[in-house]
Write a protein that holds these residues in place. Sequence first.
Motif, PDB file in Angstrom:
ATOM      1  N   ILE A  22       0.855  -1.189   0.000  1.00  0.00           N
ATOM      2  CA  ILE A  22       0.000   0.000   0.000  1.00  0.00           C
ATOM      3  C   ILE A  22       0.891   1.238   0.000  1.00  0.00           C
ATOM      4  O   ILE A  22       1.636   1.482   0.948  1.00  0.00           O
ATOM      5  CB  ILE A  22      -0.940  -0.010   1.217  1.00  0.00           C
ATOM      6  CG1 ILE A  22      -1.911  -1.194   1.104  1.00  0.00           C
ATOM      7  CG2 ILE A  22      -1.719   1.308   1.314  1.00  0.00           C
ATOM      8  CD1 ILE A  22      -2.667  -1.491   2.376  1.00  0.00           C
ATOM      9  N   SER A  23       0.812   2.013  -1.066  1.00  0.00           N
ATOM     10  CA  SER A  23       1.636   3.221  -1.203  1.00  0.00           C
ATOM     11  C   SER A  23       0.854   4.498  -0.936  1.00  0.00           C
ATOM     12  O   SER A  23       1.447   5.538  -0.669  1.00  0.00           O
ATOM     13  CB  SER A  23       2.238   3.284  -2.608  1.00  0.00           C
ATOM     14  OG  SER A  23       1.200   3.339  -3.595  1.00  0.00           O
ATOM     15  N   ASN A  24      -0.466   4.420  -1.034  1.00  0.00           N
ATOM     16  CA  ASN A  24      -1.329   5.587  -0.861  1.00  0.00           C
ATOM     17  C   ASN A  24      -2.497   5.233   0.052  1.00  0.00           C
ATOM     18  O   ASN A  24      -3.059   4.141  -0.050  1.00  0.00           O
ATOM     19  CB  ASN A  24      -1.905   6.050  -2.200  1.00  0.00           C
ATOM     20  CG  ASN A  24      -0.854   6.561  -3.157  1.00  0.00           C
ATOM     21  OD1 ASN A  24       0.068   5.836  -3.523  1.00  0.00           O
ATOM     22  ND2 ASN A  24      -0.989   7.802  -3.570  1.00  0.00           N
ATOM     23  N   VAL A  25      -2.852   6.166   0.920  1.00  0.00           N
ATOM     24  CA  VAL A  25      -4.035   6.014   1.765  1.00  0.00           C
ATOM     25  C   VAL A  25      -4.949   7.209   1.518  1.00  0.00           C
ATOM     26  O   VAL A  25      -4.498   8.364   1.497  1.00  0.00           O
ATOM     27  CB  VAL A  25      -3.672   5.933   3.258  1.00  0.00           C
ATOM     28  CG1 VAL A  25      -4.910   6.097   4.137  1.00  0.00           C
ATOM     29  CG2 VAL A  25      -2.983   4.608   3.569  1.00  0.00           C
ATOM     30  N   ARG A  32       2.236  13.578   0.900  1.00  0.00           N
ATOM     31  CA  ARG A  32       1.584  13.765  -0.395  1.00  0.00           C
ATOM     32  C   ARG A  32       0.750  12.556  -0.787  1.00  0.00           C
ATOM     33  O   ARG A  32      -0.108  12.649  -1.667  1.00  0.00           O
ATOM     34  CB  ARG A  32       2.651  14.010  -1.480  1.00  0.00           C
ATOM     35  CG  ARG A  32       3.426  15.297  -1.301  1.00  0.00           C
ATOM     36  CD  ARG A  32       4.619  15.335  -2.250  1.00  0.00           C
ATOM     37  NE  ARG A  32       4.217  15.237  -3.637  1.00  0.00           N
ATOM     38  CZ  ARG A  32       3.885  16.260  -4.412  1.00  0.00           C
ATOM     39  NH1 ARG A  32       3.912  17.488  -3.918  1.00  0.00           N
ATOM     40  NH2 ARG A  32       3.539  16.082  -5.670  1.00  0.00           N
ATOM     41  N   ARG A  33       1.014  11.403  -0.146  1.00  0.00           N
ATOM     42  CA  ARG A  33       0.325  10.166  -0.511  1.00  0.00           C
ATOM     43  C   ARG A  33      -0.722   9.743   0.525  1.00  0.00           C
ATOM     44  O   ARG A  33      -1.248   8.638   0.453  1.00  0.00           O
ATOM     45  CB  ARG A  33       1.353   9.049  -0.715  1.00  0.00           C
ATOM     46  CG  ARG A  33       2.184   9.256  -1.971  1.00  0.00           C
ATOM     47  CD  ARG A  33       3.219   8.158  -2.145  1.00  0.00           C
ATOM     48  NE  ARG A  33       3.909   8.276  -3.421  1.00  0.00           N
ATOM     49  CZ  ARG A  33       3.565   7.655  -4.538  1.00  0.00           C
ATOM     50  NH1 ARG A  33       2.507   6.855  -4.541  1.00  0.00           N
ATOM     51  NH2 ARG A  33       4.245   7.805  -5.656  1.00  0.00           N
ATOM     52  N   VAL A  34      -0.974  10.602   1.488  1.00  0.00           N
ATOM     53  CA  VAL A  34      -2.071  10.391   2.436  1.00  0.00           C
ATOM     54  C   VAL A  34      -3.051  11.541   2.245  1.00  0.00           C
ATOM     55  O   VAL A  34      -2.680  12.707   2.379  1.00  0.00           O
ATOM     56  CB  VAL A  34      -1.562  10.348   3.889  1.00  0.00           C
ATOM     57  CG1 VAL A  34      -2.736  10.230   4.864  1.00  0.00           C
ATOM     58  CG2 VAL A  34      -0.587   9.201   4.084  1.00  0.00           C
ATOM     59  N   THR A  35      -4.287  11.216   1.907  1.00  0.00           N
ATOM     60  CA  THR A  35      -5.279  12.240   1.586  1.00  0.00           C
ATOM     61  C   THR A  35      -6.468  12.137   2.527  1.00  0.00           C
ATOM     62  O   THR A  35      -7.027  11.053   2.721  1.00  0.00           O
ATOM     63  CB  THR A  35      -5.782  12.084   0.137  1.00  0.00           C
ATOM     64  OG1 THR A  35      -4.673  12.191  -0.757  1.00  0.00           O
ATOM     65  CG2 THR A  35      -6.813  13.148  -0.205  1.00  0.00           C
ATOM     66  N   PRO A  83      -0.596  18.391   8.448  1.00  0.00           N
ATOM     67  CA  PRO A  83      -0.994  18.674   7.065  1.00  0.00           C
ATOM     68  C   PRO A  83      -0.651  17.530   6.116  1.00  0.00           C
ATOM     69  O   PRO A  83       0.500  17.135   5.985  1.00  0.00           O
ATOM     70  CB  PRO A  83      -0.199  19.935   6.720  1.00  0.00           C
ATOM     71  CG  PRO A  83       0.968  19.932   7.659  1.00  0.00           C
ATOM     72  CD  PRO A  83       0.480  19.290   8.915  1.00  0.00           C
ATOM     73  N   VAL A  84      -1.676  16.989   5.496  1.00  0.00           N
ATOM     74  CA  VAL A  84      -1.538  15.973   4.460  1.00  0.00           C
ATOM     75  C   VAL A  84      -2.283  16.501   3.236  1.00  0.00           C
ATOM     76  O   VAL A  84      -2.806  17.615   3.249  1.00  0.00           O
ATOM     77  CB  VAL A  84      -2.109  14.614   4.925  1.00  0.00           C
ATOM     78  CG1 VAL A  84      -1.273  14.026   6.050  1.00  0.00           C
ATOM     79  CG2 VAL A  84      -3.568  14.749   5.365  1.00  0.00           C
ATOM     80  N   ALA A  85      -2.318  15.720   2.166  1.00  0.00           N
ATOM     81  CA  ALA A  85      -3.085  16.145   0.993  1.00  0.00           C
ATOM     82  C   ALA A  85      -4.562  16.269   1.368  1.00  0.00           C
ATOM     83  O   ALA A  85      -5.081  15.499   2.182  1.00  0.00           O
ATOM     84  CB  ALA A  85      -2.891  15.152  -0.142  1.00  0.00           C
ATOM     85  N   LEU A  86      -5.236  17.229   0.766  1.00  0.00           N
ATOM     86  CA  LEU A  86      -6.636  17.497   1.113  1.00  0.00           C
ATOM     87  C   LEU A  86      -7.516  17.409  -0.130  1.00  0.00           C
ATOM     88  O   LEU A  86      -7.186  17.962  -1.184  1.00  0.00           O
ATOM     89  CB  LEU A  86      -6.784  18.884   1.733  1.00  0.00           C
ATOM     90  CG  LEU A  86      -8.153  19.207   2.339  1.00  0.00           C
ATOM     91  CD1 LEU A  86      -8.400  18.390   3.607  1.00  0.00           C
ATOM     92  CD2 LEU A  86      -8.266  20.701   2.655  1.00  0.00           C
ATOM     93  N   ALA A 114       0.041  22.867   3.261  1.00  0.00           N
ATOM     94  CA  ALA A 114      -0.181  21.580   2.594  1.00  0.00           C
ATOM     95  C   ALA A 114       1.078  21.061   1.895  1.00  0.00           C
ATOM     96  O   ALA A 114       1.926  21.841   1.453  1.00  0.00           O
ATOM     97  CB  ALA A 114      -1.308  21.710   1.580  1.00  0.00           C
ATOM     98  N   PRO A 115       1.206  19.728   1.774  1.00  0.00           N
ATOM     99  CA  PRO A 115       2.341  19.145   1.065  1.00  0.00           C
ATOM    100  C   PRO A 115       2.224  19.265  -0.447  1.00  0.00           C
ATOM    101  O   PRO A 115       3.190  19.032  -1.168  1.00  0.00           O
ATOM    102  CB  PRO A 115       2.306  17.678   1.500  1.00  0.00           C
ATOM    103  CG  PRO A 115       0.868  17.405   1.805  1.00  0.00           C
ATOM    104  CD  PRO A 115       0.339  18.688   2.376  1.00  0.00           C
ATOM    105  N   ARG A 116       1.040  19.585  -0.939  1.00  0.00           N
ATOM    106  CA  ARG A 116       0.824  19.831  -2.356  1.00  0.00           C
ATOM    107  C   ARG A 116       0.419  21.279  -2.549  1.00  0.00           C
ATOM    108  O   ARG A 116      -0.108  21.919  -1.625  1.00  0.00           O
ATOM    109  CB  ARG A 116      -0.264  18.909  -2.902  1.00  0.00           C
ATOM    110  CG  ARG A 116       0.138  17.447  -2.956  1.00  0.00           C
ATOM    111  CD  ARG A 116      -0.986  16.611  -3.509  1.00  0.00           C
ATOM    112  NE  ARG A 116      -0.547  15.239  -3.802  1.00  0.00           N
ATOM    113  CZ  ARG A 116      -1.347  14.281  -4.233  1.00  0.00           C
ATOM    114  NH1 ARG A 116      -2.628  14.531  -4.427  1.00  0.00           N
ATOM    115  NH2 ARG A 116      -0.890  13.066  -4.478  1.00  0.00           N
ATOM    116  N   ASP A 117       0.630  21.798  -3.748  1.00  0.00           N
ATOM    117  CA  ASP A 117       0.316  23.204  -3.997  1.00  0.00           C
ATOM    118  C   ASP A 117      -1.054  23.386  -4.613  1.00  0.00           C
ATOM    119  O   ASP A 117      -1.326  24.389  -5.266  1.00  0.00           O
ATOM    120  CB  ASP A 117       1.395  23.846  -4.876  1.00  0.00           C
ATOM    121  CG  ASP A 117       1.579  23.135  -6.216  1.00  0.00           C
ATOM    122  OD1 ASP A 117       0.842  22.159  -6.467  1.00  0.00           O
ATOM    123  OD2 ASP A 117       2.453  23.561  -7.001  1.00  0.00           O
TER     124      ASP A 117
END
Length: 374
Positions: free
Chosen positions: A156-159, A192-195, A213-216, A254-257
């Motif tokens: 599992i690489s993404n949650v 970036r891989r946990v949303t 802060p994780v991806a939203l 956030a880890p993403r822009d």
Amino acid sequence: MTTNLLDLDLEGMAAFCERLGEKRFRATQLFRWIHQRGASDFAQMSDLAKSLREKLAGCAHVAAPPILKEHVSHDGTIKWLFDVGGGNAIETVFIPEDDRGTLCISSQAGCAVGCRFCSTGHQGFSRNLTTGEIVAQLWWAEHQLRARLGTAERVISNVVMMGMGEPLQNYSALVPALRTMLDDHGYGLSRRRVTVSTSGVVPMMDRLGQDCPVALAVSLHAPNDALRDHLVPLNRKYPLQELLAACRRYLEHAPRDFITFEYCMLDGVNDRPEHARELIALVGPQAADGGVPCKFNLIPFNPFPASGLQRSPAAAVTAFARMLSDAGIVTTVRKTRGDDIDAACGQLAGDVQDRTRVHERMAKRRTITIKPAA
């Protein structure tokens, strides 16, 4: 009663070990055994002192809720039904792809938000899950899949916190679970891989930006307050302008822009060209207030009888996506996965002992006529 160690992030594990008279490094060892190796038997934890193993055997355990059912889709998607007691069952979905393995995790038994197009919301709400019940879905799935595939490598690489429930309405259990997922001694997942997906609980969005802060992903689904009030009732408390301001604040941490906006395509309801134009004016680069740096994920609706809604035709989805893209908004159409086992987006319903009289509320809302956008 013994402590389920899946309830503890690393700081919680250190405090637990301290109460047992143990040093912090023992907590790290224990954490690695549980999360990296999938161990639940303290006797197997060979580098722990025998005295500690004996203490743990008397005061702690490591266990996921029992599995009631497993369904495997023709496309490889797997759905598990976990028994969380009290007549409640939650669903967890694994989606394998060539370049990633994504686990969709539940945060509540049911959901109190009651979005019109979501079968989980139509089940009603029973209770929040504990941190251990949230983490257990990842712990069980990761090590079960490794065993099946005969690999020691991460599967599992993404949650995505997009299963049953509104994660930000279970904040106190969510954040320790996220920290366990991110911890290098746990699952070592990238922020970036946990949303976390939310329908727009504005105060908790602000707290998450500060605390973890994780991806939203934000469940938008409508370009104006009148329509969103009907589709996503939480909008009545946190209307669009408040929600979008919270999105802009979140981006500072956030880890993403960008923010991902989820948009379920409903035939004749929110899928017309005028709706796309409203969205562009609301969040696009040319918006009066600068908009919101974002990506749109258009989701084909997965119909269920109680909703009274239909999926947008493919041509309407394509035209809608093109309008957004032409306006400079990155737009994708989600590929439906696991719909043959009711594991696709919006289909997770589990089995919930509702205590919110959701069917009465849904019946009232279905009598409201939605007016098309101007």
